[in-house]
Design an enzyme around this catalytic site. Structure first.
Site, PDB file in Angstrom:
ATOM      1  N   ARG A 194      39.352  34.633  52.185  1.00 56.33           N
ATOM      2  CA  ARG A 194      39.212  35.614  51.087  1.00 56.33           C
ATOM      3  C   ARG A 194      38.346  36.739  51.614  1.00 56.33           C
ATOM      4  O   ARG A 194      37.210  36.526  52.016  1.00 56.33           O
ATOM      5  CB  ARG A 194      38.552  34.974  49.865  1.00 56.33           C
ATOM      6  CG  ARG A 194      37.989  36.008  48.895  1.00 56.33           C
ATOM      7  CD  ARG A 194      37.557  35.440  47.579  1.00 56.33           C
ATOM      8  NE  ARG A 194      38.696  35.002  46.803  1.00 56.33           N
ATOM      9  CZ  ARG A 194      38.640  34.714  45.496  1.00 56.33           C
ATOM     10  NH1 ARG A 194      37.509  34.839  44.835  1.00 56.33           N
ATOM     11  NH2 ARG A 194      39.710  34.322  44.850  1.00 56.33           N
ATOM     12  N   HIS A 250      46.908  38.693  45.961  1.00 58.77           N
ATOM     13  CA  HIS A 250      46.361  37.373  45.594  1.00 58.77           C
ATOM     14  C   HIS A 250      47.538  36.388  45.444  1.00 58.77           C
ATOM     15  O   HIS A 250      47.838  35.919  44.353  1.00 58.77           O
ATOM     16  CB  HIS A 250      45.565  37.502  44.299  1.00 58.77           C
ATOM     17  CG  HIS A 250      44.612  36.364  44.058  1.00 58.77           C
ATOM     18  ND1 HIS A 250      44.437  35.324  44.945  1.00 58.77           N
ATOM     19  CD2 HIS A 250      43.774  36.100  43.007  1.00 58.77           C
ATOM     20  CE1 HIS A 250      43.531  34.486  44.455  1.00 58.77           C
ATOM     21  NE2 HIS A 250      43.114  34.926  43.286  1.00 58.77           N
ATOM     22  N   GLN A 279      47.286  32.716  43.729  1.00 56.69           N
ATOM     23  CA  GLN A 279      47.120  32.794  42.274  1.00 56.69           C
ATOM     24  C   GLN A 279      48.479  32.942  41.590  1.00 56.69           C
ATOM     25  O   GLN A 279      48.790  32.243  40.633  1.00 56.69           O
ATOM     26  CB  GLN A 279      46.238  34.015  41.942  1.00 56.69           C
ATOM     27  CG  GLN A 279      46.080  34.266  40.454  1.00 56.69           C
ATOM     28  CD  GLN A 279      45.243  33.191  39.786  1.00 56.69           C
ATOM     29  OE1 GLN A 279      44.156  32.891  40.234  1.00 56.69           O
ATOM     30  NE2 GLN A 279      45.742  32.609  38.700  1.00 56.69           N
ATOM     31  N   ASP A 320      43.908  41.145  33.717  1.00 60.75           N
ATOM     32  CA  ASP A 320      42.876  40.815  34.705  1.00 60.75           C
ATOM     33  C   ASP A 320      41.706  41.776  34.472  1.00 60.75           C
ATOM     34  O   ASP A 320      41.835  42.748  33.710  1.00 60.75           O
ATOM     35  CB  ASP A 320      43.465  40.977  36.133  1.00 60.75           C
ATOM     36  CG  ASP A 320      42.489  40.571  37.239  1.00 60.75           C
ATOM     37  OD1 ASP A 320      41.503  39.860  36.945  1.00 60.75           O
ATOM     38  OD2 ASP A 320      42.704  40.976  38.407  1.00 60.75           O
ATOM     39  N   CYS A 349      44.031  35.406  35.420  1.00 61.37           N
ATOM     40  CA  CYS A 349      43.688  34.629  36.618  1.00 61.37           C
ATOM     41  C   CYS A 349      42.271  34.071  36.547  1.00 61.37           C
ATOM     42  O   CYS A 349      41.970  33.109  37.245  1.00 61.37           O
ATOM     43  CB  CYS A 349      43.858  35.499  37.859  1.00 61.37           C
ATOM     44  SG  CYS A 349      42.863  37.004  37.784  1.00 61.37           S
ATOM     45  N   ARG A 394      46.209  25.929  40.319  1.00 62.97           N
ATOM     46  CA  ARG A 394      45.816  26.400  41.649  1.00 62.97           C
ATOM     47  C   ARG A 394      45.720  25.196  42.593  1.00 62.97           C
ATOM     48  O   ARG A 394      46.143  25.258  43.738  1.00 62.97           O
ATOM     49  CB  ARG A 394      44.450  27.115  41.593  1.00 62.97           C
ATOM     50  CG  ARG A 394      44.417  28.420  40.823  1.00 62.97           C
ATOM     51  CD  ARG A 394      45.162  29.527  41.514  1.00 62.97           C
ATOM     52  NE  ARG A 394      44.652  29.821  42.853  1.00 62.97           N
ATOM     53  CZ  ARG A 394      43.605  30.592  43.120  1.00 62.97           C
ATOM     54  NH1 ARG A 394      42.949  31.194  42.154  1.00 62.97           N
ATOM     55  NH2 ARG A 394      43.230  30.817  44.383  1.00 62.97           N
TER      56      ARG A 394
HETATM   57  N1  NVA Z   1      41.273  41.342  40.558  1.00 64.25           N
HETATM   58  C1  NVA Z   1      40.215  40.366  40.637  1.00 64.25           C
HETATM   59  C2  NVA Z   1      40.792  38.986  40.775  1.00 64.25           C
HETATM   60  C3  NVA Z   1      39.769  37.875  40.835  1.00 64.25           C
HETATM   61  C4  NVA Z   1      40.375  36.524  41.017  1.00 64.25           C
HETATM   62  C5  NVA Z   1      39.306  40.684  41.798  1.00 64.25           C
HETATM   63  O1  NVA Z   1      39.808  41.032  42.876  1.00 64.25           O
HETATM   64  O2  NVA Z   1      38.078  40.621  41.644  1.00 64.25           O
HETATM   65  N1   CP Z   2      41.288  33.368  40.070  1.00 68.74           N
HETATM   66  C1   CP Z   2      40.486  33.235  41.144  1.00 68.74           C
HETATM   67  O1   CP Z   2      40.876  33.473  42.284  1.00 68.74           O
HETATM   68  O2   CP Z   2      39.239  32.803  40.849  1.00 68.74           O
HETATM   69  P1   CP Z   2      37.992  32.740  41.829  1.00 68.74           P
HETATM   70  O3   CP Z   2      37.577  34.163  42.117  1.00 68.74           O
HETATM   71  O4   CP Z   2      36.936  31.999  41.038  1.00 68.74           O
HETATM   72  O5   CP Z   2      38.377  32.025  43.075  1.00 68.74           O
END
Ligand code: NVA
Ligand code: CP
Length: 309
Positions: A107, A134, A137, A229, A269, A297
């Site tokens: 990540r 993502h 997800q 989101d 998500c 997930r």
């Molecule tokens: N769009 C959000 C998704 C988190 C799972 C982010 O990138 O922070």
């Molecule tokens: N939805 C998701 O990816 O959550 P986290 O940021 O907690 O991993």
């Protein structure tokens, strides 16, 4: 059946429709094995390295629990603990990690870093979120829709809010599996044009529709699924106040959901900023499947690991 061994999962656009279904079928089987206490230690003795340069609750825990349940070991690395991109290049890191591990989940911010890591690794690399995608997800989300609605093809998903990483993977995912997708975002926050074009091409093959609009009511009208989101993603915290103002009319609340089908599913998500992009009344309603998405997930990522590692 496609042989996915050794394949990296960086973008949903790299998967064939057949591979989506292969992942869903194995997810369902692994989920039922876990619920029935049936053994499924498919990755006995294998090690997954998990690199995080952004925080995570779901991704970290579901990957770590998932690899343990499959008989393997998960190793967590905060990017600050590694030499990566500080005193060691991505290609060198990829080559070293390939000598120790059987798979990498990462990540990070820059999507290109994940592409470069995969290009230089001899083991599969799984994208656990970048600034623009993502994929894990959205695989879990499509699997959740399939469980709840018993089908995906021909349904309409409305995404309301920022044209971000989640919106991009939804575009790729829905258009590959034949689900209509309508995205409503403010003018300056619409999804990446190249990803929209790729999705329009996918939709021609799968027989679905891709629509990008400004008006949330237009997107939500007749929808089977309403998805939202956060308005400011990780890394955009300093823009939160400005964005909260711009996105105000994109809140998923009882006025907006009236335009969807009665039995619509509400999806997010998570983490959710309640009172901003969604109100409690919707997030906690009988239409909401947000915690099923989170649970899935685990099952879907176990399927991905079992297929590629
Ligand atoms: N769009 C959000 C998704 C988190 C799972 C982010 O990138 O922070
Ligand atoms: N939805 C998701 O990816 O959550 P986290 O940021 O907690 O991993």
């Amino acid at each position: 059946m496609s042989n996915m061994k050794g394949k990296s999962l960086i973008s949903l656009n790299d998967l064939s429709a057949e591979e989506f279904w292969q992942i869903f079928e194995l997810s369902a089987s692994l989920k039922s094995k876990l619920k029935n206490g049936a053994p499924h230690r498919i990755l006995e003795g294998k090690t997954l390295g998990m690199i995080f340069s952004k925080p995570s609750t779901r991704t970290r825990i579901s990957f770590e629990v998932g690899i343990y349940q499959l008989g393997g070991i998960g190793m967590y690395f905060n990017q600050n603990d590694l030499q990566l991109k500080k005193s060691e290049s991505i290609p060198d890191t990829a080559k070293v990690l390939s000598r120790f591990l059987n798979g990498i989940m990462i990540r990070t911010f820059d999507h290109q870093d994940v592409i470069d890591l995969a290009k230089n690794s001899s083991i599969p690399v799984i994208n656990g979120l970048t600034d623009i995608m993502h994929p894990c997800q959205i695989l879990a989300d499509l699997f959740t829709i399939l469980e709840k609605k018993k089908t995906i093809k021909g349904l309409k998903l409305a995404y309301v809010g920022d044209g971000n990483n989640v919106a991009h993977s939804l575009l790729h995912g829905c258009s590959k599996v034949g689900m209509d997708i309508s995205i409503a975002s403010p003018k300056d926050f619409q999804p990446n044009k190249e990803i929209v074009q790729e999705s329009i091409s996918n939709a021609k093959v799968s027989g679905s529709k891709v629509e990008i609009v400004i008006d949330p009511v237009e997107a939500v009208t007749g929808a089977d699924v309403i998805y939202t989101d956060v308005w400011a993603s990780m890394g955009q915290e300093s823009e939160a106040v400005k964005r909260n103002e711009i996105f105000k009319k994109y809140q998923v609340n009882s006025d907006l959901v009236k335009h969807a089908k009665k039995d619509y599913l509400f999806m997010h998500c998570l983490p959710a900023h309640r009172g901003l992009e969604v109100v409690d009344e919707i997030a906690d309603s009988k239409n909401s499947v947000i915690f099923d998405e989170a649970e899935n997930r685990l099952h879907v990522q176990k399927a991905i690991m079992a297929l590629v590692m």
